[in-house]
Motif scaffolding. Structure first.
Motif, PDB file in Angstrom:
ATOM      1  N   UNK A  16       0.825  -1.211   0.000  1.00 47.87           N
ATOM      2  CA  UNK A  16       0.000   0.000   0.000  1.00 47.87           C
ATOM      3  C   UNK A  16       0.860   1.262   0.000  1.00 47.87           C
ATOM      4  N   UNK A  17       1.954   1.235   0.757  1.00 53.96           N
ATOM      5  CA  UNK A  17       2.830   2.408   0.807  1.00 53.96           C
ATOM      6  C   UNK A  17       3.520   2.625  -0.542  1.00 53.96           C
ATOM      7  N   UNK A  18       3.942   1.545  -1.186  1.00 56.00           N
ATOM      8  CA  UNK A  18       4.574   1.657  -2.505  1.00 56.00           C
ATOM      9  C   UNK A  18       3.566   2.216  -3.509  1.00 56.00           C
ATOM     10  N   UNK A  19       2.336   1.693  -3.483  1.00 55.61           N
ATOM     11  CA  UNK A  19       1.310   2.199  -4.399  1.00 55.61           C
ATOM     12  C   UNK A  19       1.044   3.680  -4.151  1.00 55.61           C
ATOM     13  N   UNK A  20       0.989   4.075  -2.897  1.00 59.71           N
ATOM     14  CA  UNK A  20       0.744   5.478  -2.560  1.00 59.71           C
ATOM     15  C   UNK A  20       1.864   6.373  -3.094  1.00 59.71           C
ATOM     16  N   UNK A  21       3.108   5.941  -2.922  1.00 60.93           N
ATOM     17  CA  UNK A  21       4.248   6.747  -3.362  1.00 60.93           C
ATOM     18  C   UNK A  21       4.383   6.786  -4.891  1.00 60.93           C
ATOM     19  N   UNK A  22       3.907   5.756  -5.575  1.00 62.01           N
ATOM     20  CA  UNK A  22       4.016   5.710  -7.040  1.00 62.01           C
ATOM     21  C   UNK A  22       2.834   6.385  -7.729  1.00 62.01           C
ATOM     22  N   UNK A  23       1.796   6.697  -6.998  1.00 67.01           N
ATOM     23  CA  UNK A  23       0.613   7.323  -7.588  1.00 67.01           C
ATOM     24  C   UNK A  23       1.014   8.646  -8.257  1.00 67.01           C
ATOM     25  N   UNK A  37       2.367  -1.465 -11.243  1.00 63.45           N
ATOM     26  CA  UNK A  37       1.911  -0.830 -10.005  1.00 63.45           C
ATOM     27  C   UNK A  37       0.711   0.034 -10.361  1.00 63.45           C
ATOM     28  N   UNK A  38      -0.431  -0.260  -9.774  1.00 65.06           N
ATOM     29  CA  UNK A  38      -1.657   0.508 -10.008  1.00 65.06           C
ATOM     30  C   UNK A  38      -2.009   0.604 -11.495  1.00 65.06           C
ATOM     31  N   UNK A  39      -1.819  -0.493 -12.236  1.00 59.25           N
ATOM     32  CA  UNK A  39      -2.190  -0.535 -13.640  1.00 59.25           C
ATOM     33  C   UNK A  39      -1.201   0.122 -14.585  1.00 59.25           C
ATOM     34  N   UNK A  40      -0.074   0.594 -14.062  1.00 61.13           N
ATOM     35  CA  UNK A  40       0.962   1.193 -14.893  1.00 61.13           C
ATOM     36  C   UNK A  40       2.207   0.336 -14.793  1.00 61.13           C
ATOM     37  N   UNK A  41       2.904   0.152 -15.916  1.00 60.66           N
ATOM     38  CA  UNK A  41       4.140  -0.622 -15.876  1.00 60.66           C
ATOM     39  C   UNK A  41       5.328   0.332 -15.765  1.00 60.66           C
ATOM     40  N   UNK A  42       6.266  -0.049 -14.897  1.00 57.95           N
ATOM     41  CA  UNK A  42       7.466   0.740 -14.631  1.00 57.95           C
ATOM     42  C   UNK A  42       8.692  -0.161 -14.698  1.00 57.95           C
ATOM     43  N   UNK A  43       9.868   0.421 -14.946  1.00 55.74           N
ATOM     44  CA  UNK A  43      11.090  -0.342 -14.730  1.00 55.74           C
ATOM     45  C   UNK A  43      11.232  -0.588 -13.215  1.00 55.74           C
ATOM     46  N   UNK A  44      11.585  -1.794 -12.788  1.00 59.01           N
ATOM     47  CA  UNK A  44      11.697  -2.072 -11.345  1.00 59.01           C
ATOM     48  C   UNK A  44      12.637  -1.125 -10.611  1.00 59.01           C
ATOM     49  N   UNK A  45      13.746  -0.752 -11.251  1.00 62.72           N
ATOM     50  CA  UNK A  45      14.690   0.145 -10.591  1.00 62.72           C
ATOM     51  C   UNK A  45      14.082   1.531 -10.376  1.00 62.72           C
ATOM     52  N   UNK A  46      13.205   1.971 -11.282  1.00 55.74           N
ATOM     53  CA  UNK A  46      12.544   3.264 -11.097  1.00 55.74           C
ATOM     54  C   UNK A  46      11.675   3.225  -9.850  1.00 55.74           C
ATOM     55  N   UNK A  47      10.927   2.135  -9.673  1.00 54.87           N
ATOM     56  CA  UNK A  47      10.043   2.026  -8.509  1.00 54.87           C
ATOM     57  C   UNK A  47      10.858   2.037  -7.224  1.00 54.87           C
ATOM     58  N   UNK A  51      10.705   5.069  -4.353  1.00 52.86           N
ATOM     59  CA  UNK A  51      10.153   4.902  -3.001  1.00 52.86           C
ATOM     60  C   UNK A  51      11.204   4.999  -1.911  1.00 52.86           C
ATOM     61  N   UNK A  52      12.467   4.710  -2.238  1.00 54.74           N
ATOM     62  CA  UNK A  52      13.515   4.736  -1.208  1.00 54.74           C
ATOM     63  C   UNK A  52      14.378   5.986  -1.249  1.00 54.74           C
ATOM     64  N   UNK A  59      21.944  -0.545  -6.407  1.00 54.43           N
ATOM     65  CA  UNK A  59      21.259  -1.835  -6.342  1.00 54.43           C
ATOM     66  C   UNK A  59      21.026  -2.330  -7.762  1.00 54.43           C
ATOM     67  N   UNK A  60      20.771  -3.622  -7.878  1.00 53.96           N
ATOM     68  CA  UNK A  60      20.571  -4.223  -9.192  1.00 53.96           C
ATOM     69  C   UNK A  60      19.083  -4.340  -9.521  1.00 53.96           C
ATOM     70  N   UNK A  61      18.805  -4.571 -10.785  1.00 51.71           N
ATOM     71  CA  UNK A  61      17.421  -4.822 -11.204  1.00 51.71           C
ATOM     72  C   UNK A  61      16.888  -6.067 -10.500  1.00 51.71           C
ATOM     73  N   UNK A  62      17.737  -7.086 -10.359  1.00 50.52           N
ATOM     74  CA  UNK A  62      17.309  -8.327  -9.695  1.00 50.52           C
ATOM     75  C   UNK A  62      16.940  -8.082  -8.238  1.00 50.52           C
ATOM     76  N   UNK A  63      17.704  -7.222  -7.561  1.00 53.20           N
ATOM     77  CA  UNK A  63      17.358  -6.895  -6.174  1.00 53.20           C
ATOM     78  C   UNK A  63      16.019  -6.157  -6.119  1.00 53.20           C
ATOM     79  N   UNK A  64      15.813  -5.230  -7.042  1.00 56.76           N
ATOM     80  CA  UNK A  64      14.541  -4.497  -7.086  1.00 56.76           C
ATOM     81  C   UNK A  64      13.389  -5.461  -7.335  1.00 56.76           C
ATOM     82  N   UNK A  65      13.565  -6.379  -8.284  1.00 60.00           N
ATOM     83  CA  UNK A  65      12.516  -7.357  -8.568  1.00 60.00           C
ATOM     84  C   UNK A  65      12.262  -8.262  -7.360  1.00 60.00           C
ATOM     85  N   UNK A  66      13.316  -8.662  -6.694  1.00 55.46           N
ATOM     86  CA  UNK A  66      13.174  -9.563  -5.542  1.00 55.46           C
ATOM     87  C   UNK A  66      12.290  -8.929  -4.469  1.00 55.46           C
TER      88      UNK A  66
END
Length: 140
Positions: A16-23, A37-47, A51-52, A59-66
Motif C-alpha cells: 500500500x505504501x509503494x502504491x501510494x508513493x508511485x501514484x 503498479x496501479x495498472x501502470x508498468x514501470x522499470x523495477x529500478x525506477x520504482x 520509493x527509497x 542496487x541491481x534490477x534483480x534486487x529491485x525485482x526480488x
C-alpha cells in the motif's frame, strides 16, 4: 510489510505504501524488465529508487525485482509480439519461440506469481555465483 536488505540497506515497505508513493509518477521507458503498479508498468529500478530515494547504481534490477515480488507485485520481462507491439514475456522456449501477453491487464494467477518469483530467484542465484567466482579469482 516486507523487511529485506538491498545493497546492505534495510527495506521496510508495504504494498500500500509503494502504491501510494508511485501514484501520479510517470513511467520511464521499459527496456528489459517491468513491474506493474496501479495498472501502470514501470522499470523495477525506477520504482525502488522512487520509493527509497536511493541511487539506482546502488542496487541491481534483480534486487529491485526480488523485493517488489515479495511485496506482491508481479515482475516480468518485456518483449514484443506481432507488429512490434510491446508485451510481457511469459515464457521463452529453448528454440527461441516466445509466448507473450500483449495486454498487461490480463488477470494474474498465483502460479504466474510463483513462476515470476522463481525466475527472479534463479537470476539472483546466477548473479551471486558470478560474484563469488570473481572474488575467488581475485583472491588467488
Amino acid at each position: 510489510m516486507v523487511s529485506a536488505t538491498v545493497g546492505g540497506r534495510p527495506f521496510d515497505f508495504s504494498r500500500e505504501e509503494i502504491e501510494r508513493r508511485m501514484r501520479g509518477i510517470q513511467s520511464e521507458p521499459i527496456r528489459e524488465h517491468l513491474v506493474e503498479v496501479l495498472g501502470t508498468v514501470y522499470p523495477p529500478k525506477q520504482v525502488l529508487a522512487t520509493i527509497t530515494g536511493w541511487d539506482r547504481t546502488s542496487f541491481t534490477t534483480m534486487e529491485a525485482q526480488r523485493v517488489l515480488s515479495r511485496v506482491g507485485f508481479v515482475c516480468r520481462r518485456a518483449g514484443t509480439v506481432g507488429g512490434g507491439r510491446r508485451a510481457w514475456v511469459v515464457d521463452q522456449a529453448s528454440d527461441g519461440r516466445v509466448e507473450a501477453i500483449a495486454e498487461p491487464e490480463v488477470p494474474d494467477t498465483r502460479l504466474t506469481r510463483l513462476e515470476t518469483q522463481l525466475a527472479v530467484a534463479q537470476e539472483a542465484i546466477a548473479s551471486l555465483a558470478a560474484r563469488v567466482q570473481k572474488l575467488e579469482l581475485a583472491a588467488r
